[in-house]
Scaffold this motif. Sequence first.
Motif, PDB file in Angstrom:
ATOM      1  N   ALA A  21      57.137  33.823  70.176  1.00 12.78           N
ATOM      2  CA  ALA A  21      57.931  34.937  69.838  1.00 12.78           C
ATOM      3  C   ALA A  21      58.829  34.630  68.842  1.00 12.78           C
ATOM      4  O   ALA A  21      59.228  35.268  68.086  1.00 12.78           O
ATOM      5  CB  ALA A  21      58.742  35.132  71.276  1.00 12.78           C
ATOM      6  N   ALA A  22      59.001  33.143  68.743  1.00 11.93           N
ATOM      7  CA  ALA A  22      60.006  32.726  67.545  1.00 11.93           C
ATOM      8  C   ALA A  22      58.859  33.043  66.215  1.00 11.93           C
ATOM      9  O   ALA A  22      59.784  33.468  65.296  1.00 11.93           O
ATOM     10  CB  ALA A  22      60.493  31.409  67.671  1.00 11.93           C
ATOM     11  N   ALA A  23      57.987  32.651  66.200  1.00 11.66           N
ATOM     12  CA  ALA A  23      57.119  32.757  64.903  1.00 11.66           C
ATOM     13  C   ALA A  23      56.953  34.313  64.451  1.00 11.66           C
ATOM     14  O   ALA A  23      56.908  34.401  63.346  1.00 11.66           O
ATOM     15  CB  ALA A  23      55.779  32.091  65.122  1.00 11.66           C
ATOM     16  N   THR A  24      56.836  34.956  65.439  1.00 11.94           N
ATOM     17  CA  THR A  24      56.607  36.585  65.353  1.00 11.94           C
ATOM     18  C   THR A  24      58.017  36.948  64.690  1.00 11.94           C
ATOM     19  O   THR A  24      57.765  37.816  63.887  1.00 11.94           O
ATOM     20  CB  THR A  24      56.375  37.084  66.773  1.00 11.94           C
ATOM     21  OG1 THR A  24      55.070  36.646  67.186  1.00 11.94           O
ATOM     22  CG2 THR A  24      56.303  38.539  66.342  1.00 11.94           C
ATOM     23  N   GLY A  25      58.875  36.522  65.227  1.00 13.75           N
ATOM     24  CA  GLY A  25      60.288  37.127  64.643  1.00 13.75           C
ATOM     25  C   GLY A  25      60.554  36.480  63.027  1.00 13.75           C
ATOM     26  O   GLY A  25      60.820  37.307  62.374  1.00 13.75           O
ATOM     27  N   VAL A  26      60.059  35.303  62.917  1.00 15.93           N
ATOM     28  CA  VAL A  26      60.422  34.634  61.661  1.00 15.93           C
ATOM     29  C   VAL A  26      59.489  35.199  60.625  1.00 15.93           C
ATOM     30  O   VAL A  26      59.895  35.539  59.334  1.00 15.93           O
ATOM     31  CB  VAL A  26      59.919  33.098  61.678  1.00 15.93           C
ATOM     32  CG1 VAL A  26      59.998  32.549  60.195  1.00 15.93           C
ATOM     33  CG2 VAL A  26      61.071  32.297  62.366  1.00 15.93           C
ATOM     34  N   VAL A  27      58.386  35.761  60.947  1.00 13.84           N
ATOM     35  CA  VAL A  27      57.339  36.343  60.076  1.00 13.84           C
ATOM     36  C   VAL A  27      57.717  37.925  59.879  1.00 13.84           C
ATOM     37  O   VAL A  27      57.570  38.464  58.698  1.00 13.84           O
ATOM     38  CB  VAL A  27      56.000  36.229  60.500  1.00 13.84           C
ATOM     39  CG1 VAL A  27      54.857  37.276  59.680  1.00 13.84           C
ATOM     40  CG2 VAL A  27      55.401  34.950  60.582  1.00 13.84           C
ATOM     41  N   THR A  28      58.155  38.559  60.992  1.00 15.49           N
ATOM     42  CA  THR A  28      58.236  39.938  60.787  1.00 15.49           C
ATOM     43  C   THR A  28      59.601  40.171  60.245  1.00 15.49           C
ATOM     44  O   THR A  28      59.692  41.312  59.506  1.00 15.49           O
ATOM     45  CB  THR A  28      58.430  40.509  62.223  1.00 15.49           C
ATOM     46  OG1 THR A  28      57.277  40.286  62.956  1.00 15.49           O
ATOM     47  CG2 THR A  28      58.452  42.076  62.301  1.00 15.49           C
ATOM     48  N   ALA A  29      60.663  39.609  60.339  1.00 19.62           N
ATOM     49  CA  ALA A  29      62.209  39.939  59.807  1.00 19.62           C
ATOM     50  C   ALA A  29      61.864  39.950  58.157  1.00 19.62           C
ATOM     51  O   ALA A  29      62.273  41.092  57.664  1.00 19.62           O
ATOM     52  CB  ALA A  29      62.892  38.890  60.141  1.00 19.62           C
ATOM     53  N   PRO A  30      61.254  39.263  57.742  1.00 20.65           N
ATOM     54  CA  PRO A  30      61.317  39.319  55.889  1.00 20.65           C
ATOM     55  C   PRO A  30      60.206  40.503  55.559  1.00 20.65           C
ATOM     56  O   PRO A  30      60.825  41.179  54.703  1.00 20.65           O
ATOM     57  CB  PRO A  30      60.603  37.963  55.598  1.00 20.65           C
ATOM     58  CG  PRO A  30      60.993  37.008  56.566  1.00 20.65           C
ATOM     59  CD  PRO A  30      60.948  37.781  58.021  1.00 20.65           C
ATOM     60  N   LEU A  31      59.242  40.813  56.242  1.00 26.30           N
ATOM     61  CA  LEU A  31      58.480  41.890  55.847  1.00 26.30           C
ATOM     62  C   LEU A  31      59.116  43.314  56.098  1.00 26.30           C
ATOM     63  O   LEU A  31      59.126  44.024  55.193  1.00 26.30           O
ATOM     64  CB  LEU A  31      57.243  41.987  57.040  1.00 26.30           C
ATOM     65  CG  LEU A  31      56.377  40.706  56.567  1.00 26.30           C
ATOM     66  CD1 LEU A  31      55.107  40.925  57.670  1.00 26.30           C
ATOM     67  CD2 LEU A  31      55.900  40.769  55.383  1.00 26.30           C
ATOM     68  N   ILE A  32      60.037  43.328  57.281  1.00 19.74           N
ATOM     69  CA  ILE A  32      61.047  44.576  57.349  1.00 19.74           C
ATOM     70  C   ILE A  32      61.803  44.629  56.349  1.00 19.74           C
ATOM     71  O   ILE A  32      61.937  45.726  55.642  1.00 19.74           O
ATOM     72  CB  ILE A  32      61.730  44.313  58.702  1.00 19.74           C
ATOM     73  CG1 ILE A  32      60.619  44.669  59.887  1.00 19.74           C
ATOM     74  CG2 ILE A  32      62.521  45.611  58.886  1.00 19.74           C
ATOM     75  CD1 ILE A  32      60.989  44.446  61.384  1.00 19.74           C
ATOM     76  N   VAL A  33      62.484  43.474  55.750  1.00 22.10           N
ATOM     77  CA  VAL A  33      63.618  43.528  54.627  1.00 22.10           C
ATOM     78  C   VAL A  33      62.904  44.092  53.358  1.00 22.10           C
ATOM     79  O   VAL A  33      63.246  44.895  52.714  1.00 22.10           O
ATOM     80  CB  VAL A  33      64.276  42.112  54.487  1.00 22.10           C
ATOM     81  CG1 VAL A  33      64.981  41.972  53.249  1.00 22.10           C
ATOM     82  CG2 VAL A  33      65.078  41.812  55.937  1.00 22.10           C
TER      83      VAL A  33
END
Length: 53
Positions: A21-33
Amino acid sequence: MEQAAHRNRWIGPSLLAADIAAATGVVTAPLIVLMLFFERDIIEGPTQVESKE
């Protein structure tokens, strides 16, 4: 003795799920930005109509 130490590192499946879950958030957040930053270019690219001059 090394085997016992290795076994104690893994607390259980909840630790693994939290890591995923933490890795998913770390990868997804910059992509959304990035997507929000380039939103206009992303939309305009496929919708451009070629002018016939």
